[in-house]
Design a protein around this motif. Sequence first.
Motif, PDB file in Angstrom:
ATOM      1  N   TYR A   1      -2.652  11.868 -10.310  1.00  0.00           N
ATOM      2  CA  TYR A   1      -3.534  10.761  -9.932  1.00  0.00           C
ATOM      3  C   TYR A   1      -4.812  10.774 -10.773  1.00  0.00           C
ATOM      4  O   TYR A   1      -5.270   9.729 -11.256  1.00  0.00           O
TER       5      TYR A   1
ATOM      6  N   TYR B   1      -1.690   0.975 -17.459  1.00  0.00           N
ATOM      7  CA  TYR B   1      -0.935   1.555 -16.344  1.00  0.00           C
ATOM      8  C   TYR B   1       0.505   1.819 -16.771  1.00  0.00           C
ATOM      9  O   TYR B   1       1.043   2.912 -16.562  1.00  0.00           O
ATOM     10  N   ARG B   2       1.106   0.824 -17.385  1.00  0.00           N
ATOM     11  CA  ARG B   2       2.496   0.968 -17.825  1.00  0.00           C
ATOM     12  C   ARG B   2       2.617   2.058 -18.889  1.00  0.00           C
ATOM     13  O   ARG B   2       3.548   2.872 -18.856  1.00  0.00           O
TER      14      ARG B   2
ATOM     15  N   ALA C   1       2.607   5.508 -17.419  1.00  0.00           N
ATOM     16  CA  ALA C   1       3.853   5.799 -16.699  1.00  0.00           C
ATOM     17  C   ALA C   1       5.016   6.032 -17.653  1.00  0.00           C
ATOM     18  O   ALA C   1       5.810   6.964 -17.465  1.00  0.00           O
TER      19      ALA C   1
ATOM     20  N   TYR D   1       4.695   9.974 -13.092  1.00  0.00           N
ATOM     21  CA  TYR D   1       4.586   8.702 -12.391  1.00  0.00           C
ATOM     22  C   TYR D   1       5.472   8.703 -11.147  1.00  0.00           C
ATOM     23  O   TYR D   1       5.042   8.308 -10.061  1.00  0.00           O
TER      24      TYR D   1
ATOM     25  N   GLN E   1       4.633   7.929  -7.334  1.00  0.00           N
ATOM     26  CA  GLN E   1       5.030   6.583  -6.945  1.00  0.00           C
ATOM     27  C   GLN E   1       6.522   6.459  -6.630  1.00  0.00           C
ATOM     28  O   GLN E   1       6.975   5.386  -6.249  1.00  0.00           O
TER      29      GLN E   1
ATOM     30  N   ALA F   1      -5.608   7.810  -5.373  1.00  0.00           N
ATOM     31  CA  ALA F   1      -4.768   6.632  -5.611  1.00  0.00           C
ATOM     32  C   ALA F   1      -5.628   5.385  -5.751  1.00  0.00           C
ATOM     33  O   ALA F   1      -5.374   4.518  -6.598  1.00  0.00           O
TER      34      ALA F   1
ATOM     35  N   TRP G   1      -1.083  -4.097  -7.726  1.00  0.00           N
ATOM     36  CA  TRP G   1      -0.370  -2.832  -7.553  1.00  0.00           C
ATOM     37  C   TRP G   1       1.112  -3.066  -7.255  1.00  0.00           C
ATOM     38  O   TRP G   1       1.973  -2.390  -7.826  1.00  0.00           O
ATOM     39  N   THR G   2       1.410  -4.012  -6.389  1.00  0.00           N
ATOM     40  CA  THR G   2       2.818  -4.251  -6.065  1.00  0.00           C
ATOM     41  C   THR G   2       3.583  -4.737  -7.294  1.00  0.00           C
ATOM     42  O   THR G   2       4.743  -4.350  -7.501  1.00  0.00           O
TER      43      THR G   2
ATOM     44  N   LEU H   1       2.739  -4.125 -10.503  1.00  0.00           N
ATOM     45  CA  LEU H   1       2.811  -2.994 -11.428  1.00  0.00           C
ATOM     46  C   LEU H   1       3.897  -2.015 -10.997  1.00  0.00           C
ATOM     47  O   LEU H   1       4.739  -1.598 -11.805  1.00  0.00           O
ATOM     48  N   HIS H   2       3.840  -1.641  -9.722  1.00  0.00           N
ATOM     49  CA  HIS H   2       4.796  -0.645  -9.227  1.00  0.00           C
ATOM     50  C   HIS H   2       6.233  -1.162  -9.334  1.00  0.00           C
ATOM     51  O   HIS H   2       7.128  -0.438  -9.796  1.00  0.00           O
TER      52      HIS H   2
ATOM     53  N   SER I   1       8.506   0.679 -12.092  1.00  0.00           N
ATOM     54  CA  SER I   1       9.540   1.514 -11.474  1.00  0.00           C
ATOM     55  C   SER I   1      10.934   1.059 -11.880  1.00  0.00           C
ATOM     56  O   SER I   1      11.815   1.890 -12.152  1.00  0.00           O
TER      57      SER I   1
END
Length: 255
Positions: free
Chosen positions: A71, A103-104, A107, A114, A118, A135, A215-216, A218-219, A223
């Motif tokens: 983090y 961010y990407r 990860a 990551y 996550q 976070a 965030w949603t 990105l995640h 992911s």
Amino acid sequence: MERTRQGPRSRYREQTRAEIKDLALRQLAEGGGTSLALTRIAKEMGLSGPALYRYFAGRDDLLNALIRDAYDDAAAAMARAAARSAKGSRGVRARLHDLAEAYRAWAVAQPHRYLLIQGDPVPGYVAPADTLERARAVLGPFLPHFATGNPGPAVAATVAEMTAWLAADATVGAWVGRYAPEVDAAPDAGAGEALGTAAGEARAASALAGAVLAWTQLHGSVSLELAGQFAGMAHRGSTLLGAHMDLLADAFGLE
């Protein structure tokens, strides 16, 4: 004199802890969170099991350290990206793209870290309470950009729920204020205190709604990419993520 004697021991302890964490990260990269095995780490280091426990009390203690480090590293990457982006004359929309790509990039460069923070929870493990602030630090740089927005109908329900969250949890308001201190400013010098407060609350809710929605997106996008779900498809992960940021910018009236 005592400090001189303690110095080398402290350095050795930190070096040993760092080596243990490096080996643990290698295990995570090879097999995910369930693959972490302290006995195998001890064997690779030439230590006995009991000796290893002098540095970490157990698996959960080691996971705590790895999660905190991940983090903190991700938050530092986001802070650097925000600082670089702020130096230019780029608009808010472009800065959102900069943050999303940072961010990407973090990860994709170290997917095992990551996924540790996550991905699927490690069975039987509960993260320490202080990971919440860590976070929030990762997402913090998004807050000031969405605070400048004018949320449209598509995100009105989310903004309303964030308004209620702000009223119910003082720590959330403190988080927003830390990264977007201007949210409490009155809209003009002649505005009354009540108007200024209402405007500040609206900006705080916009900031929070935007950061949570970012965030949603990105995640979800990152992911899926790391799980290999985009294999055989024509788009790149960065292209898809950029489209998500543009949609969010449109929803919040950001230029």
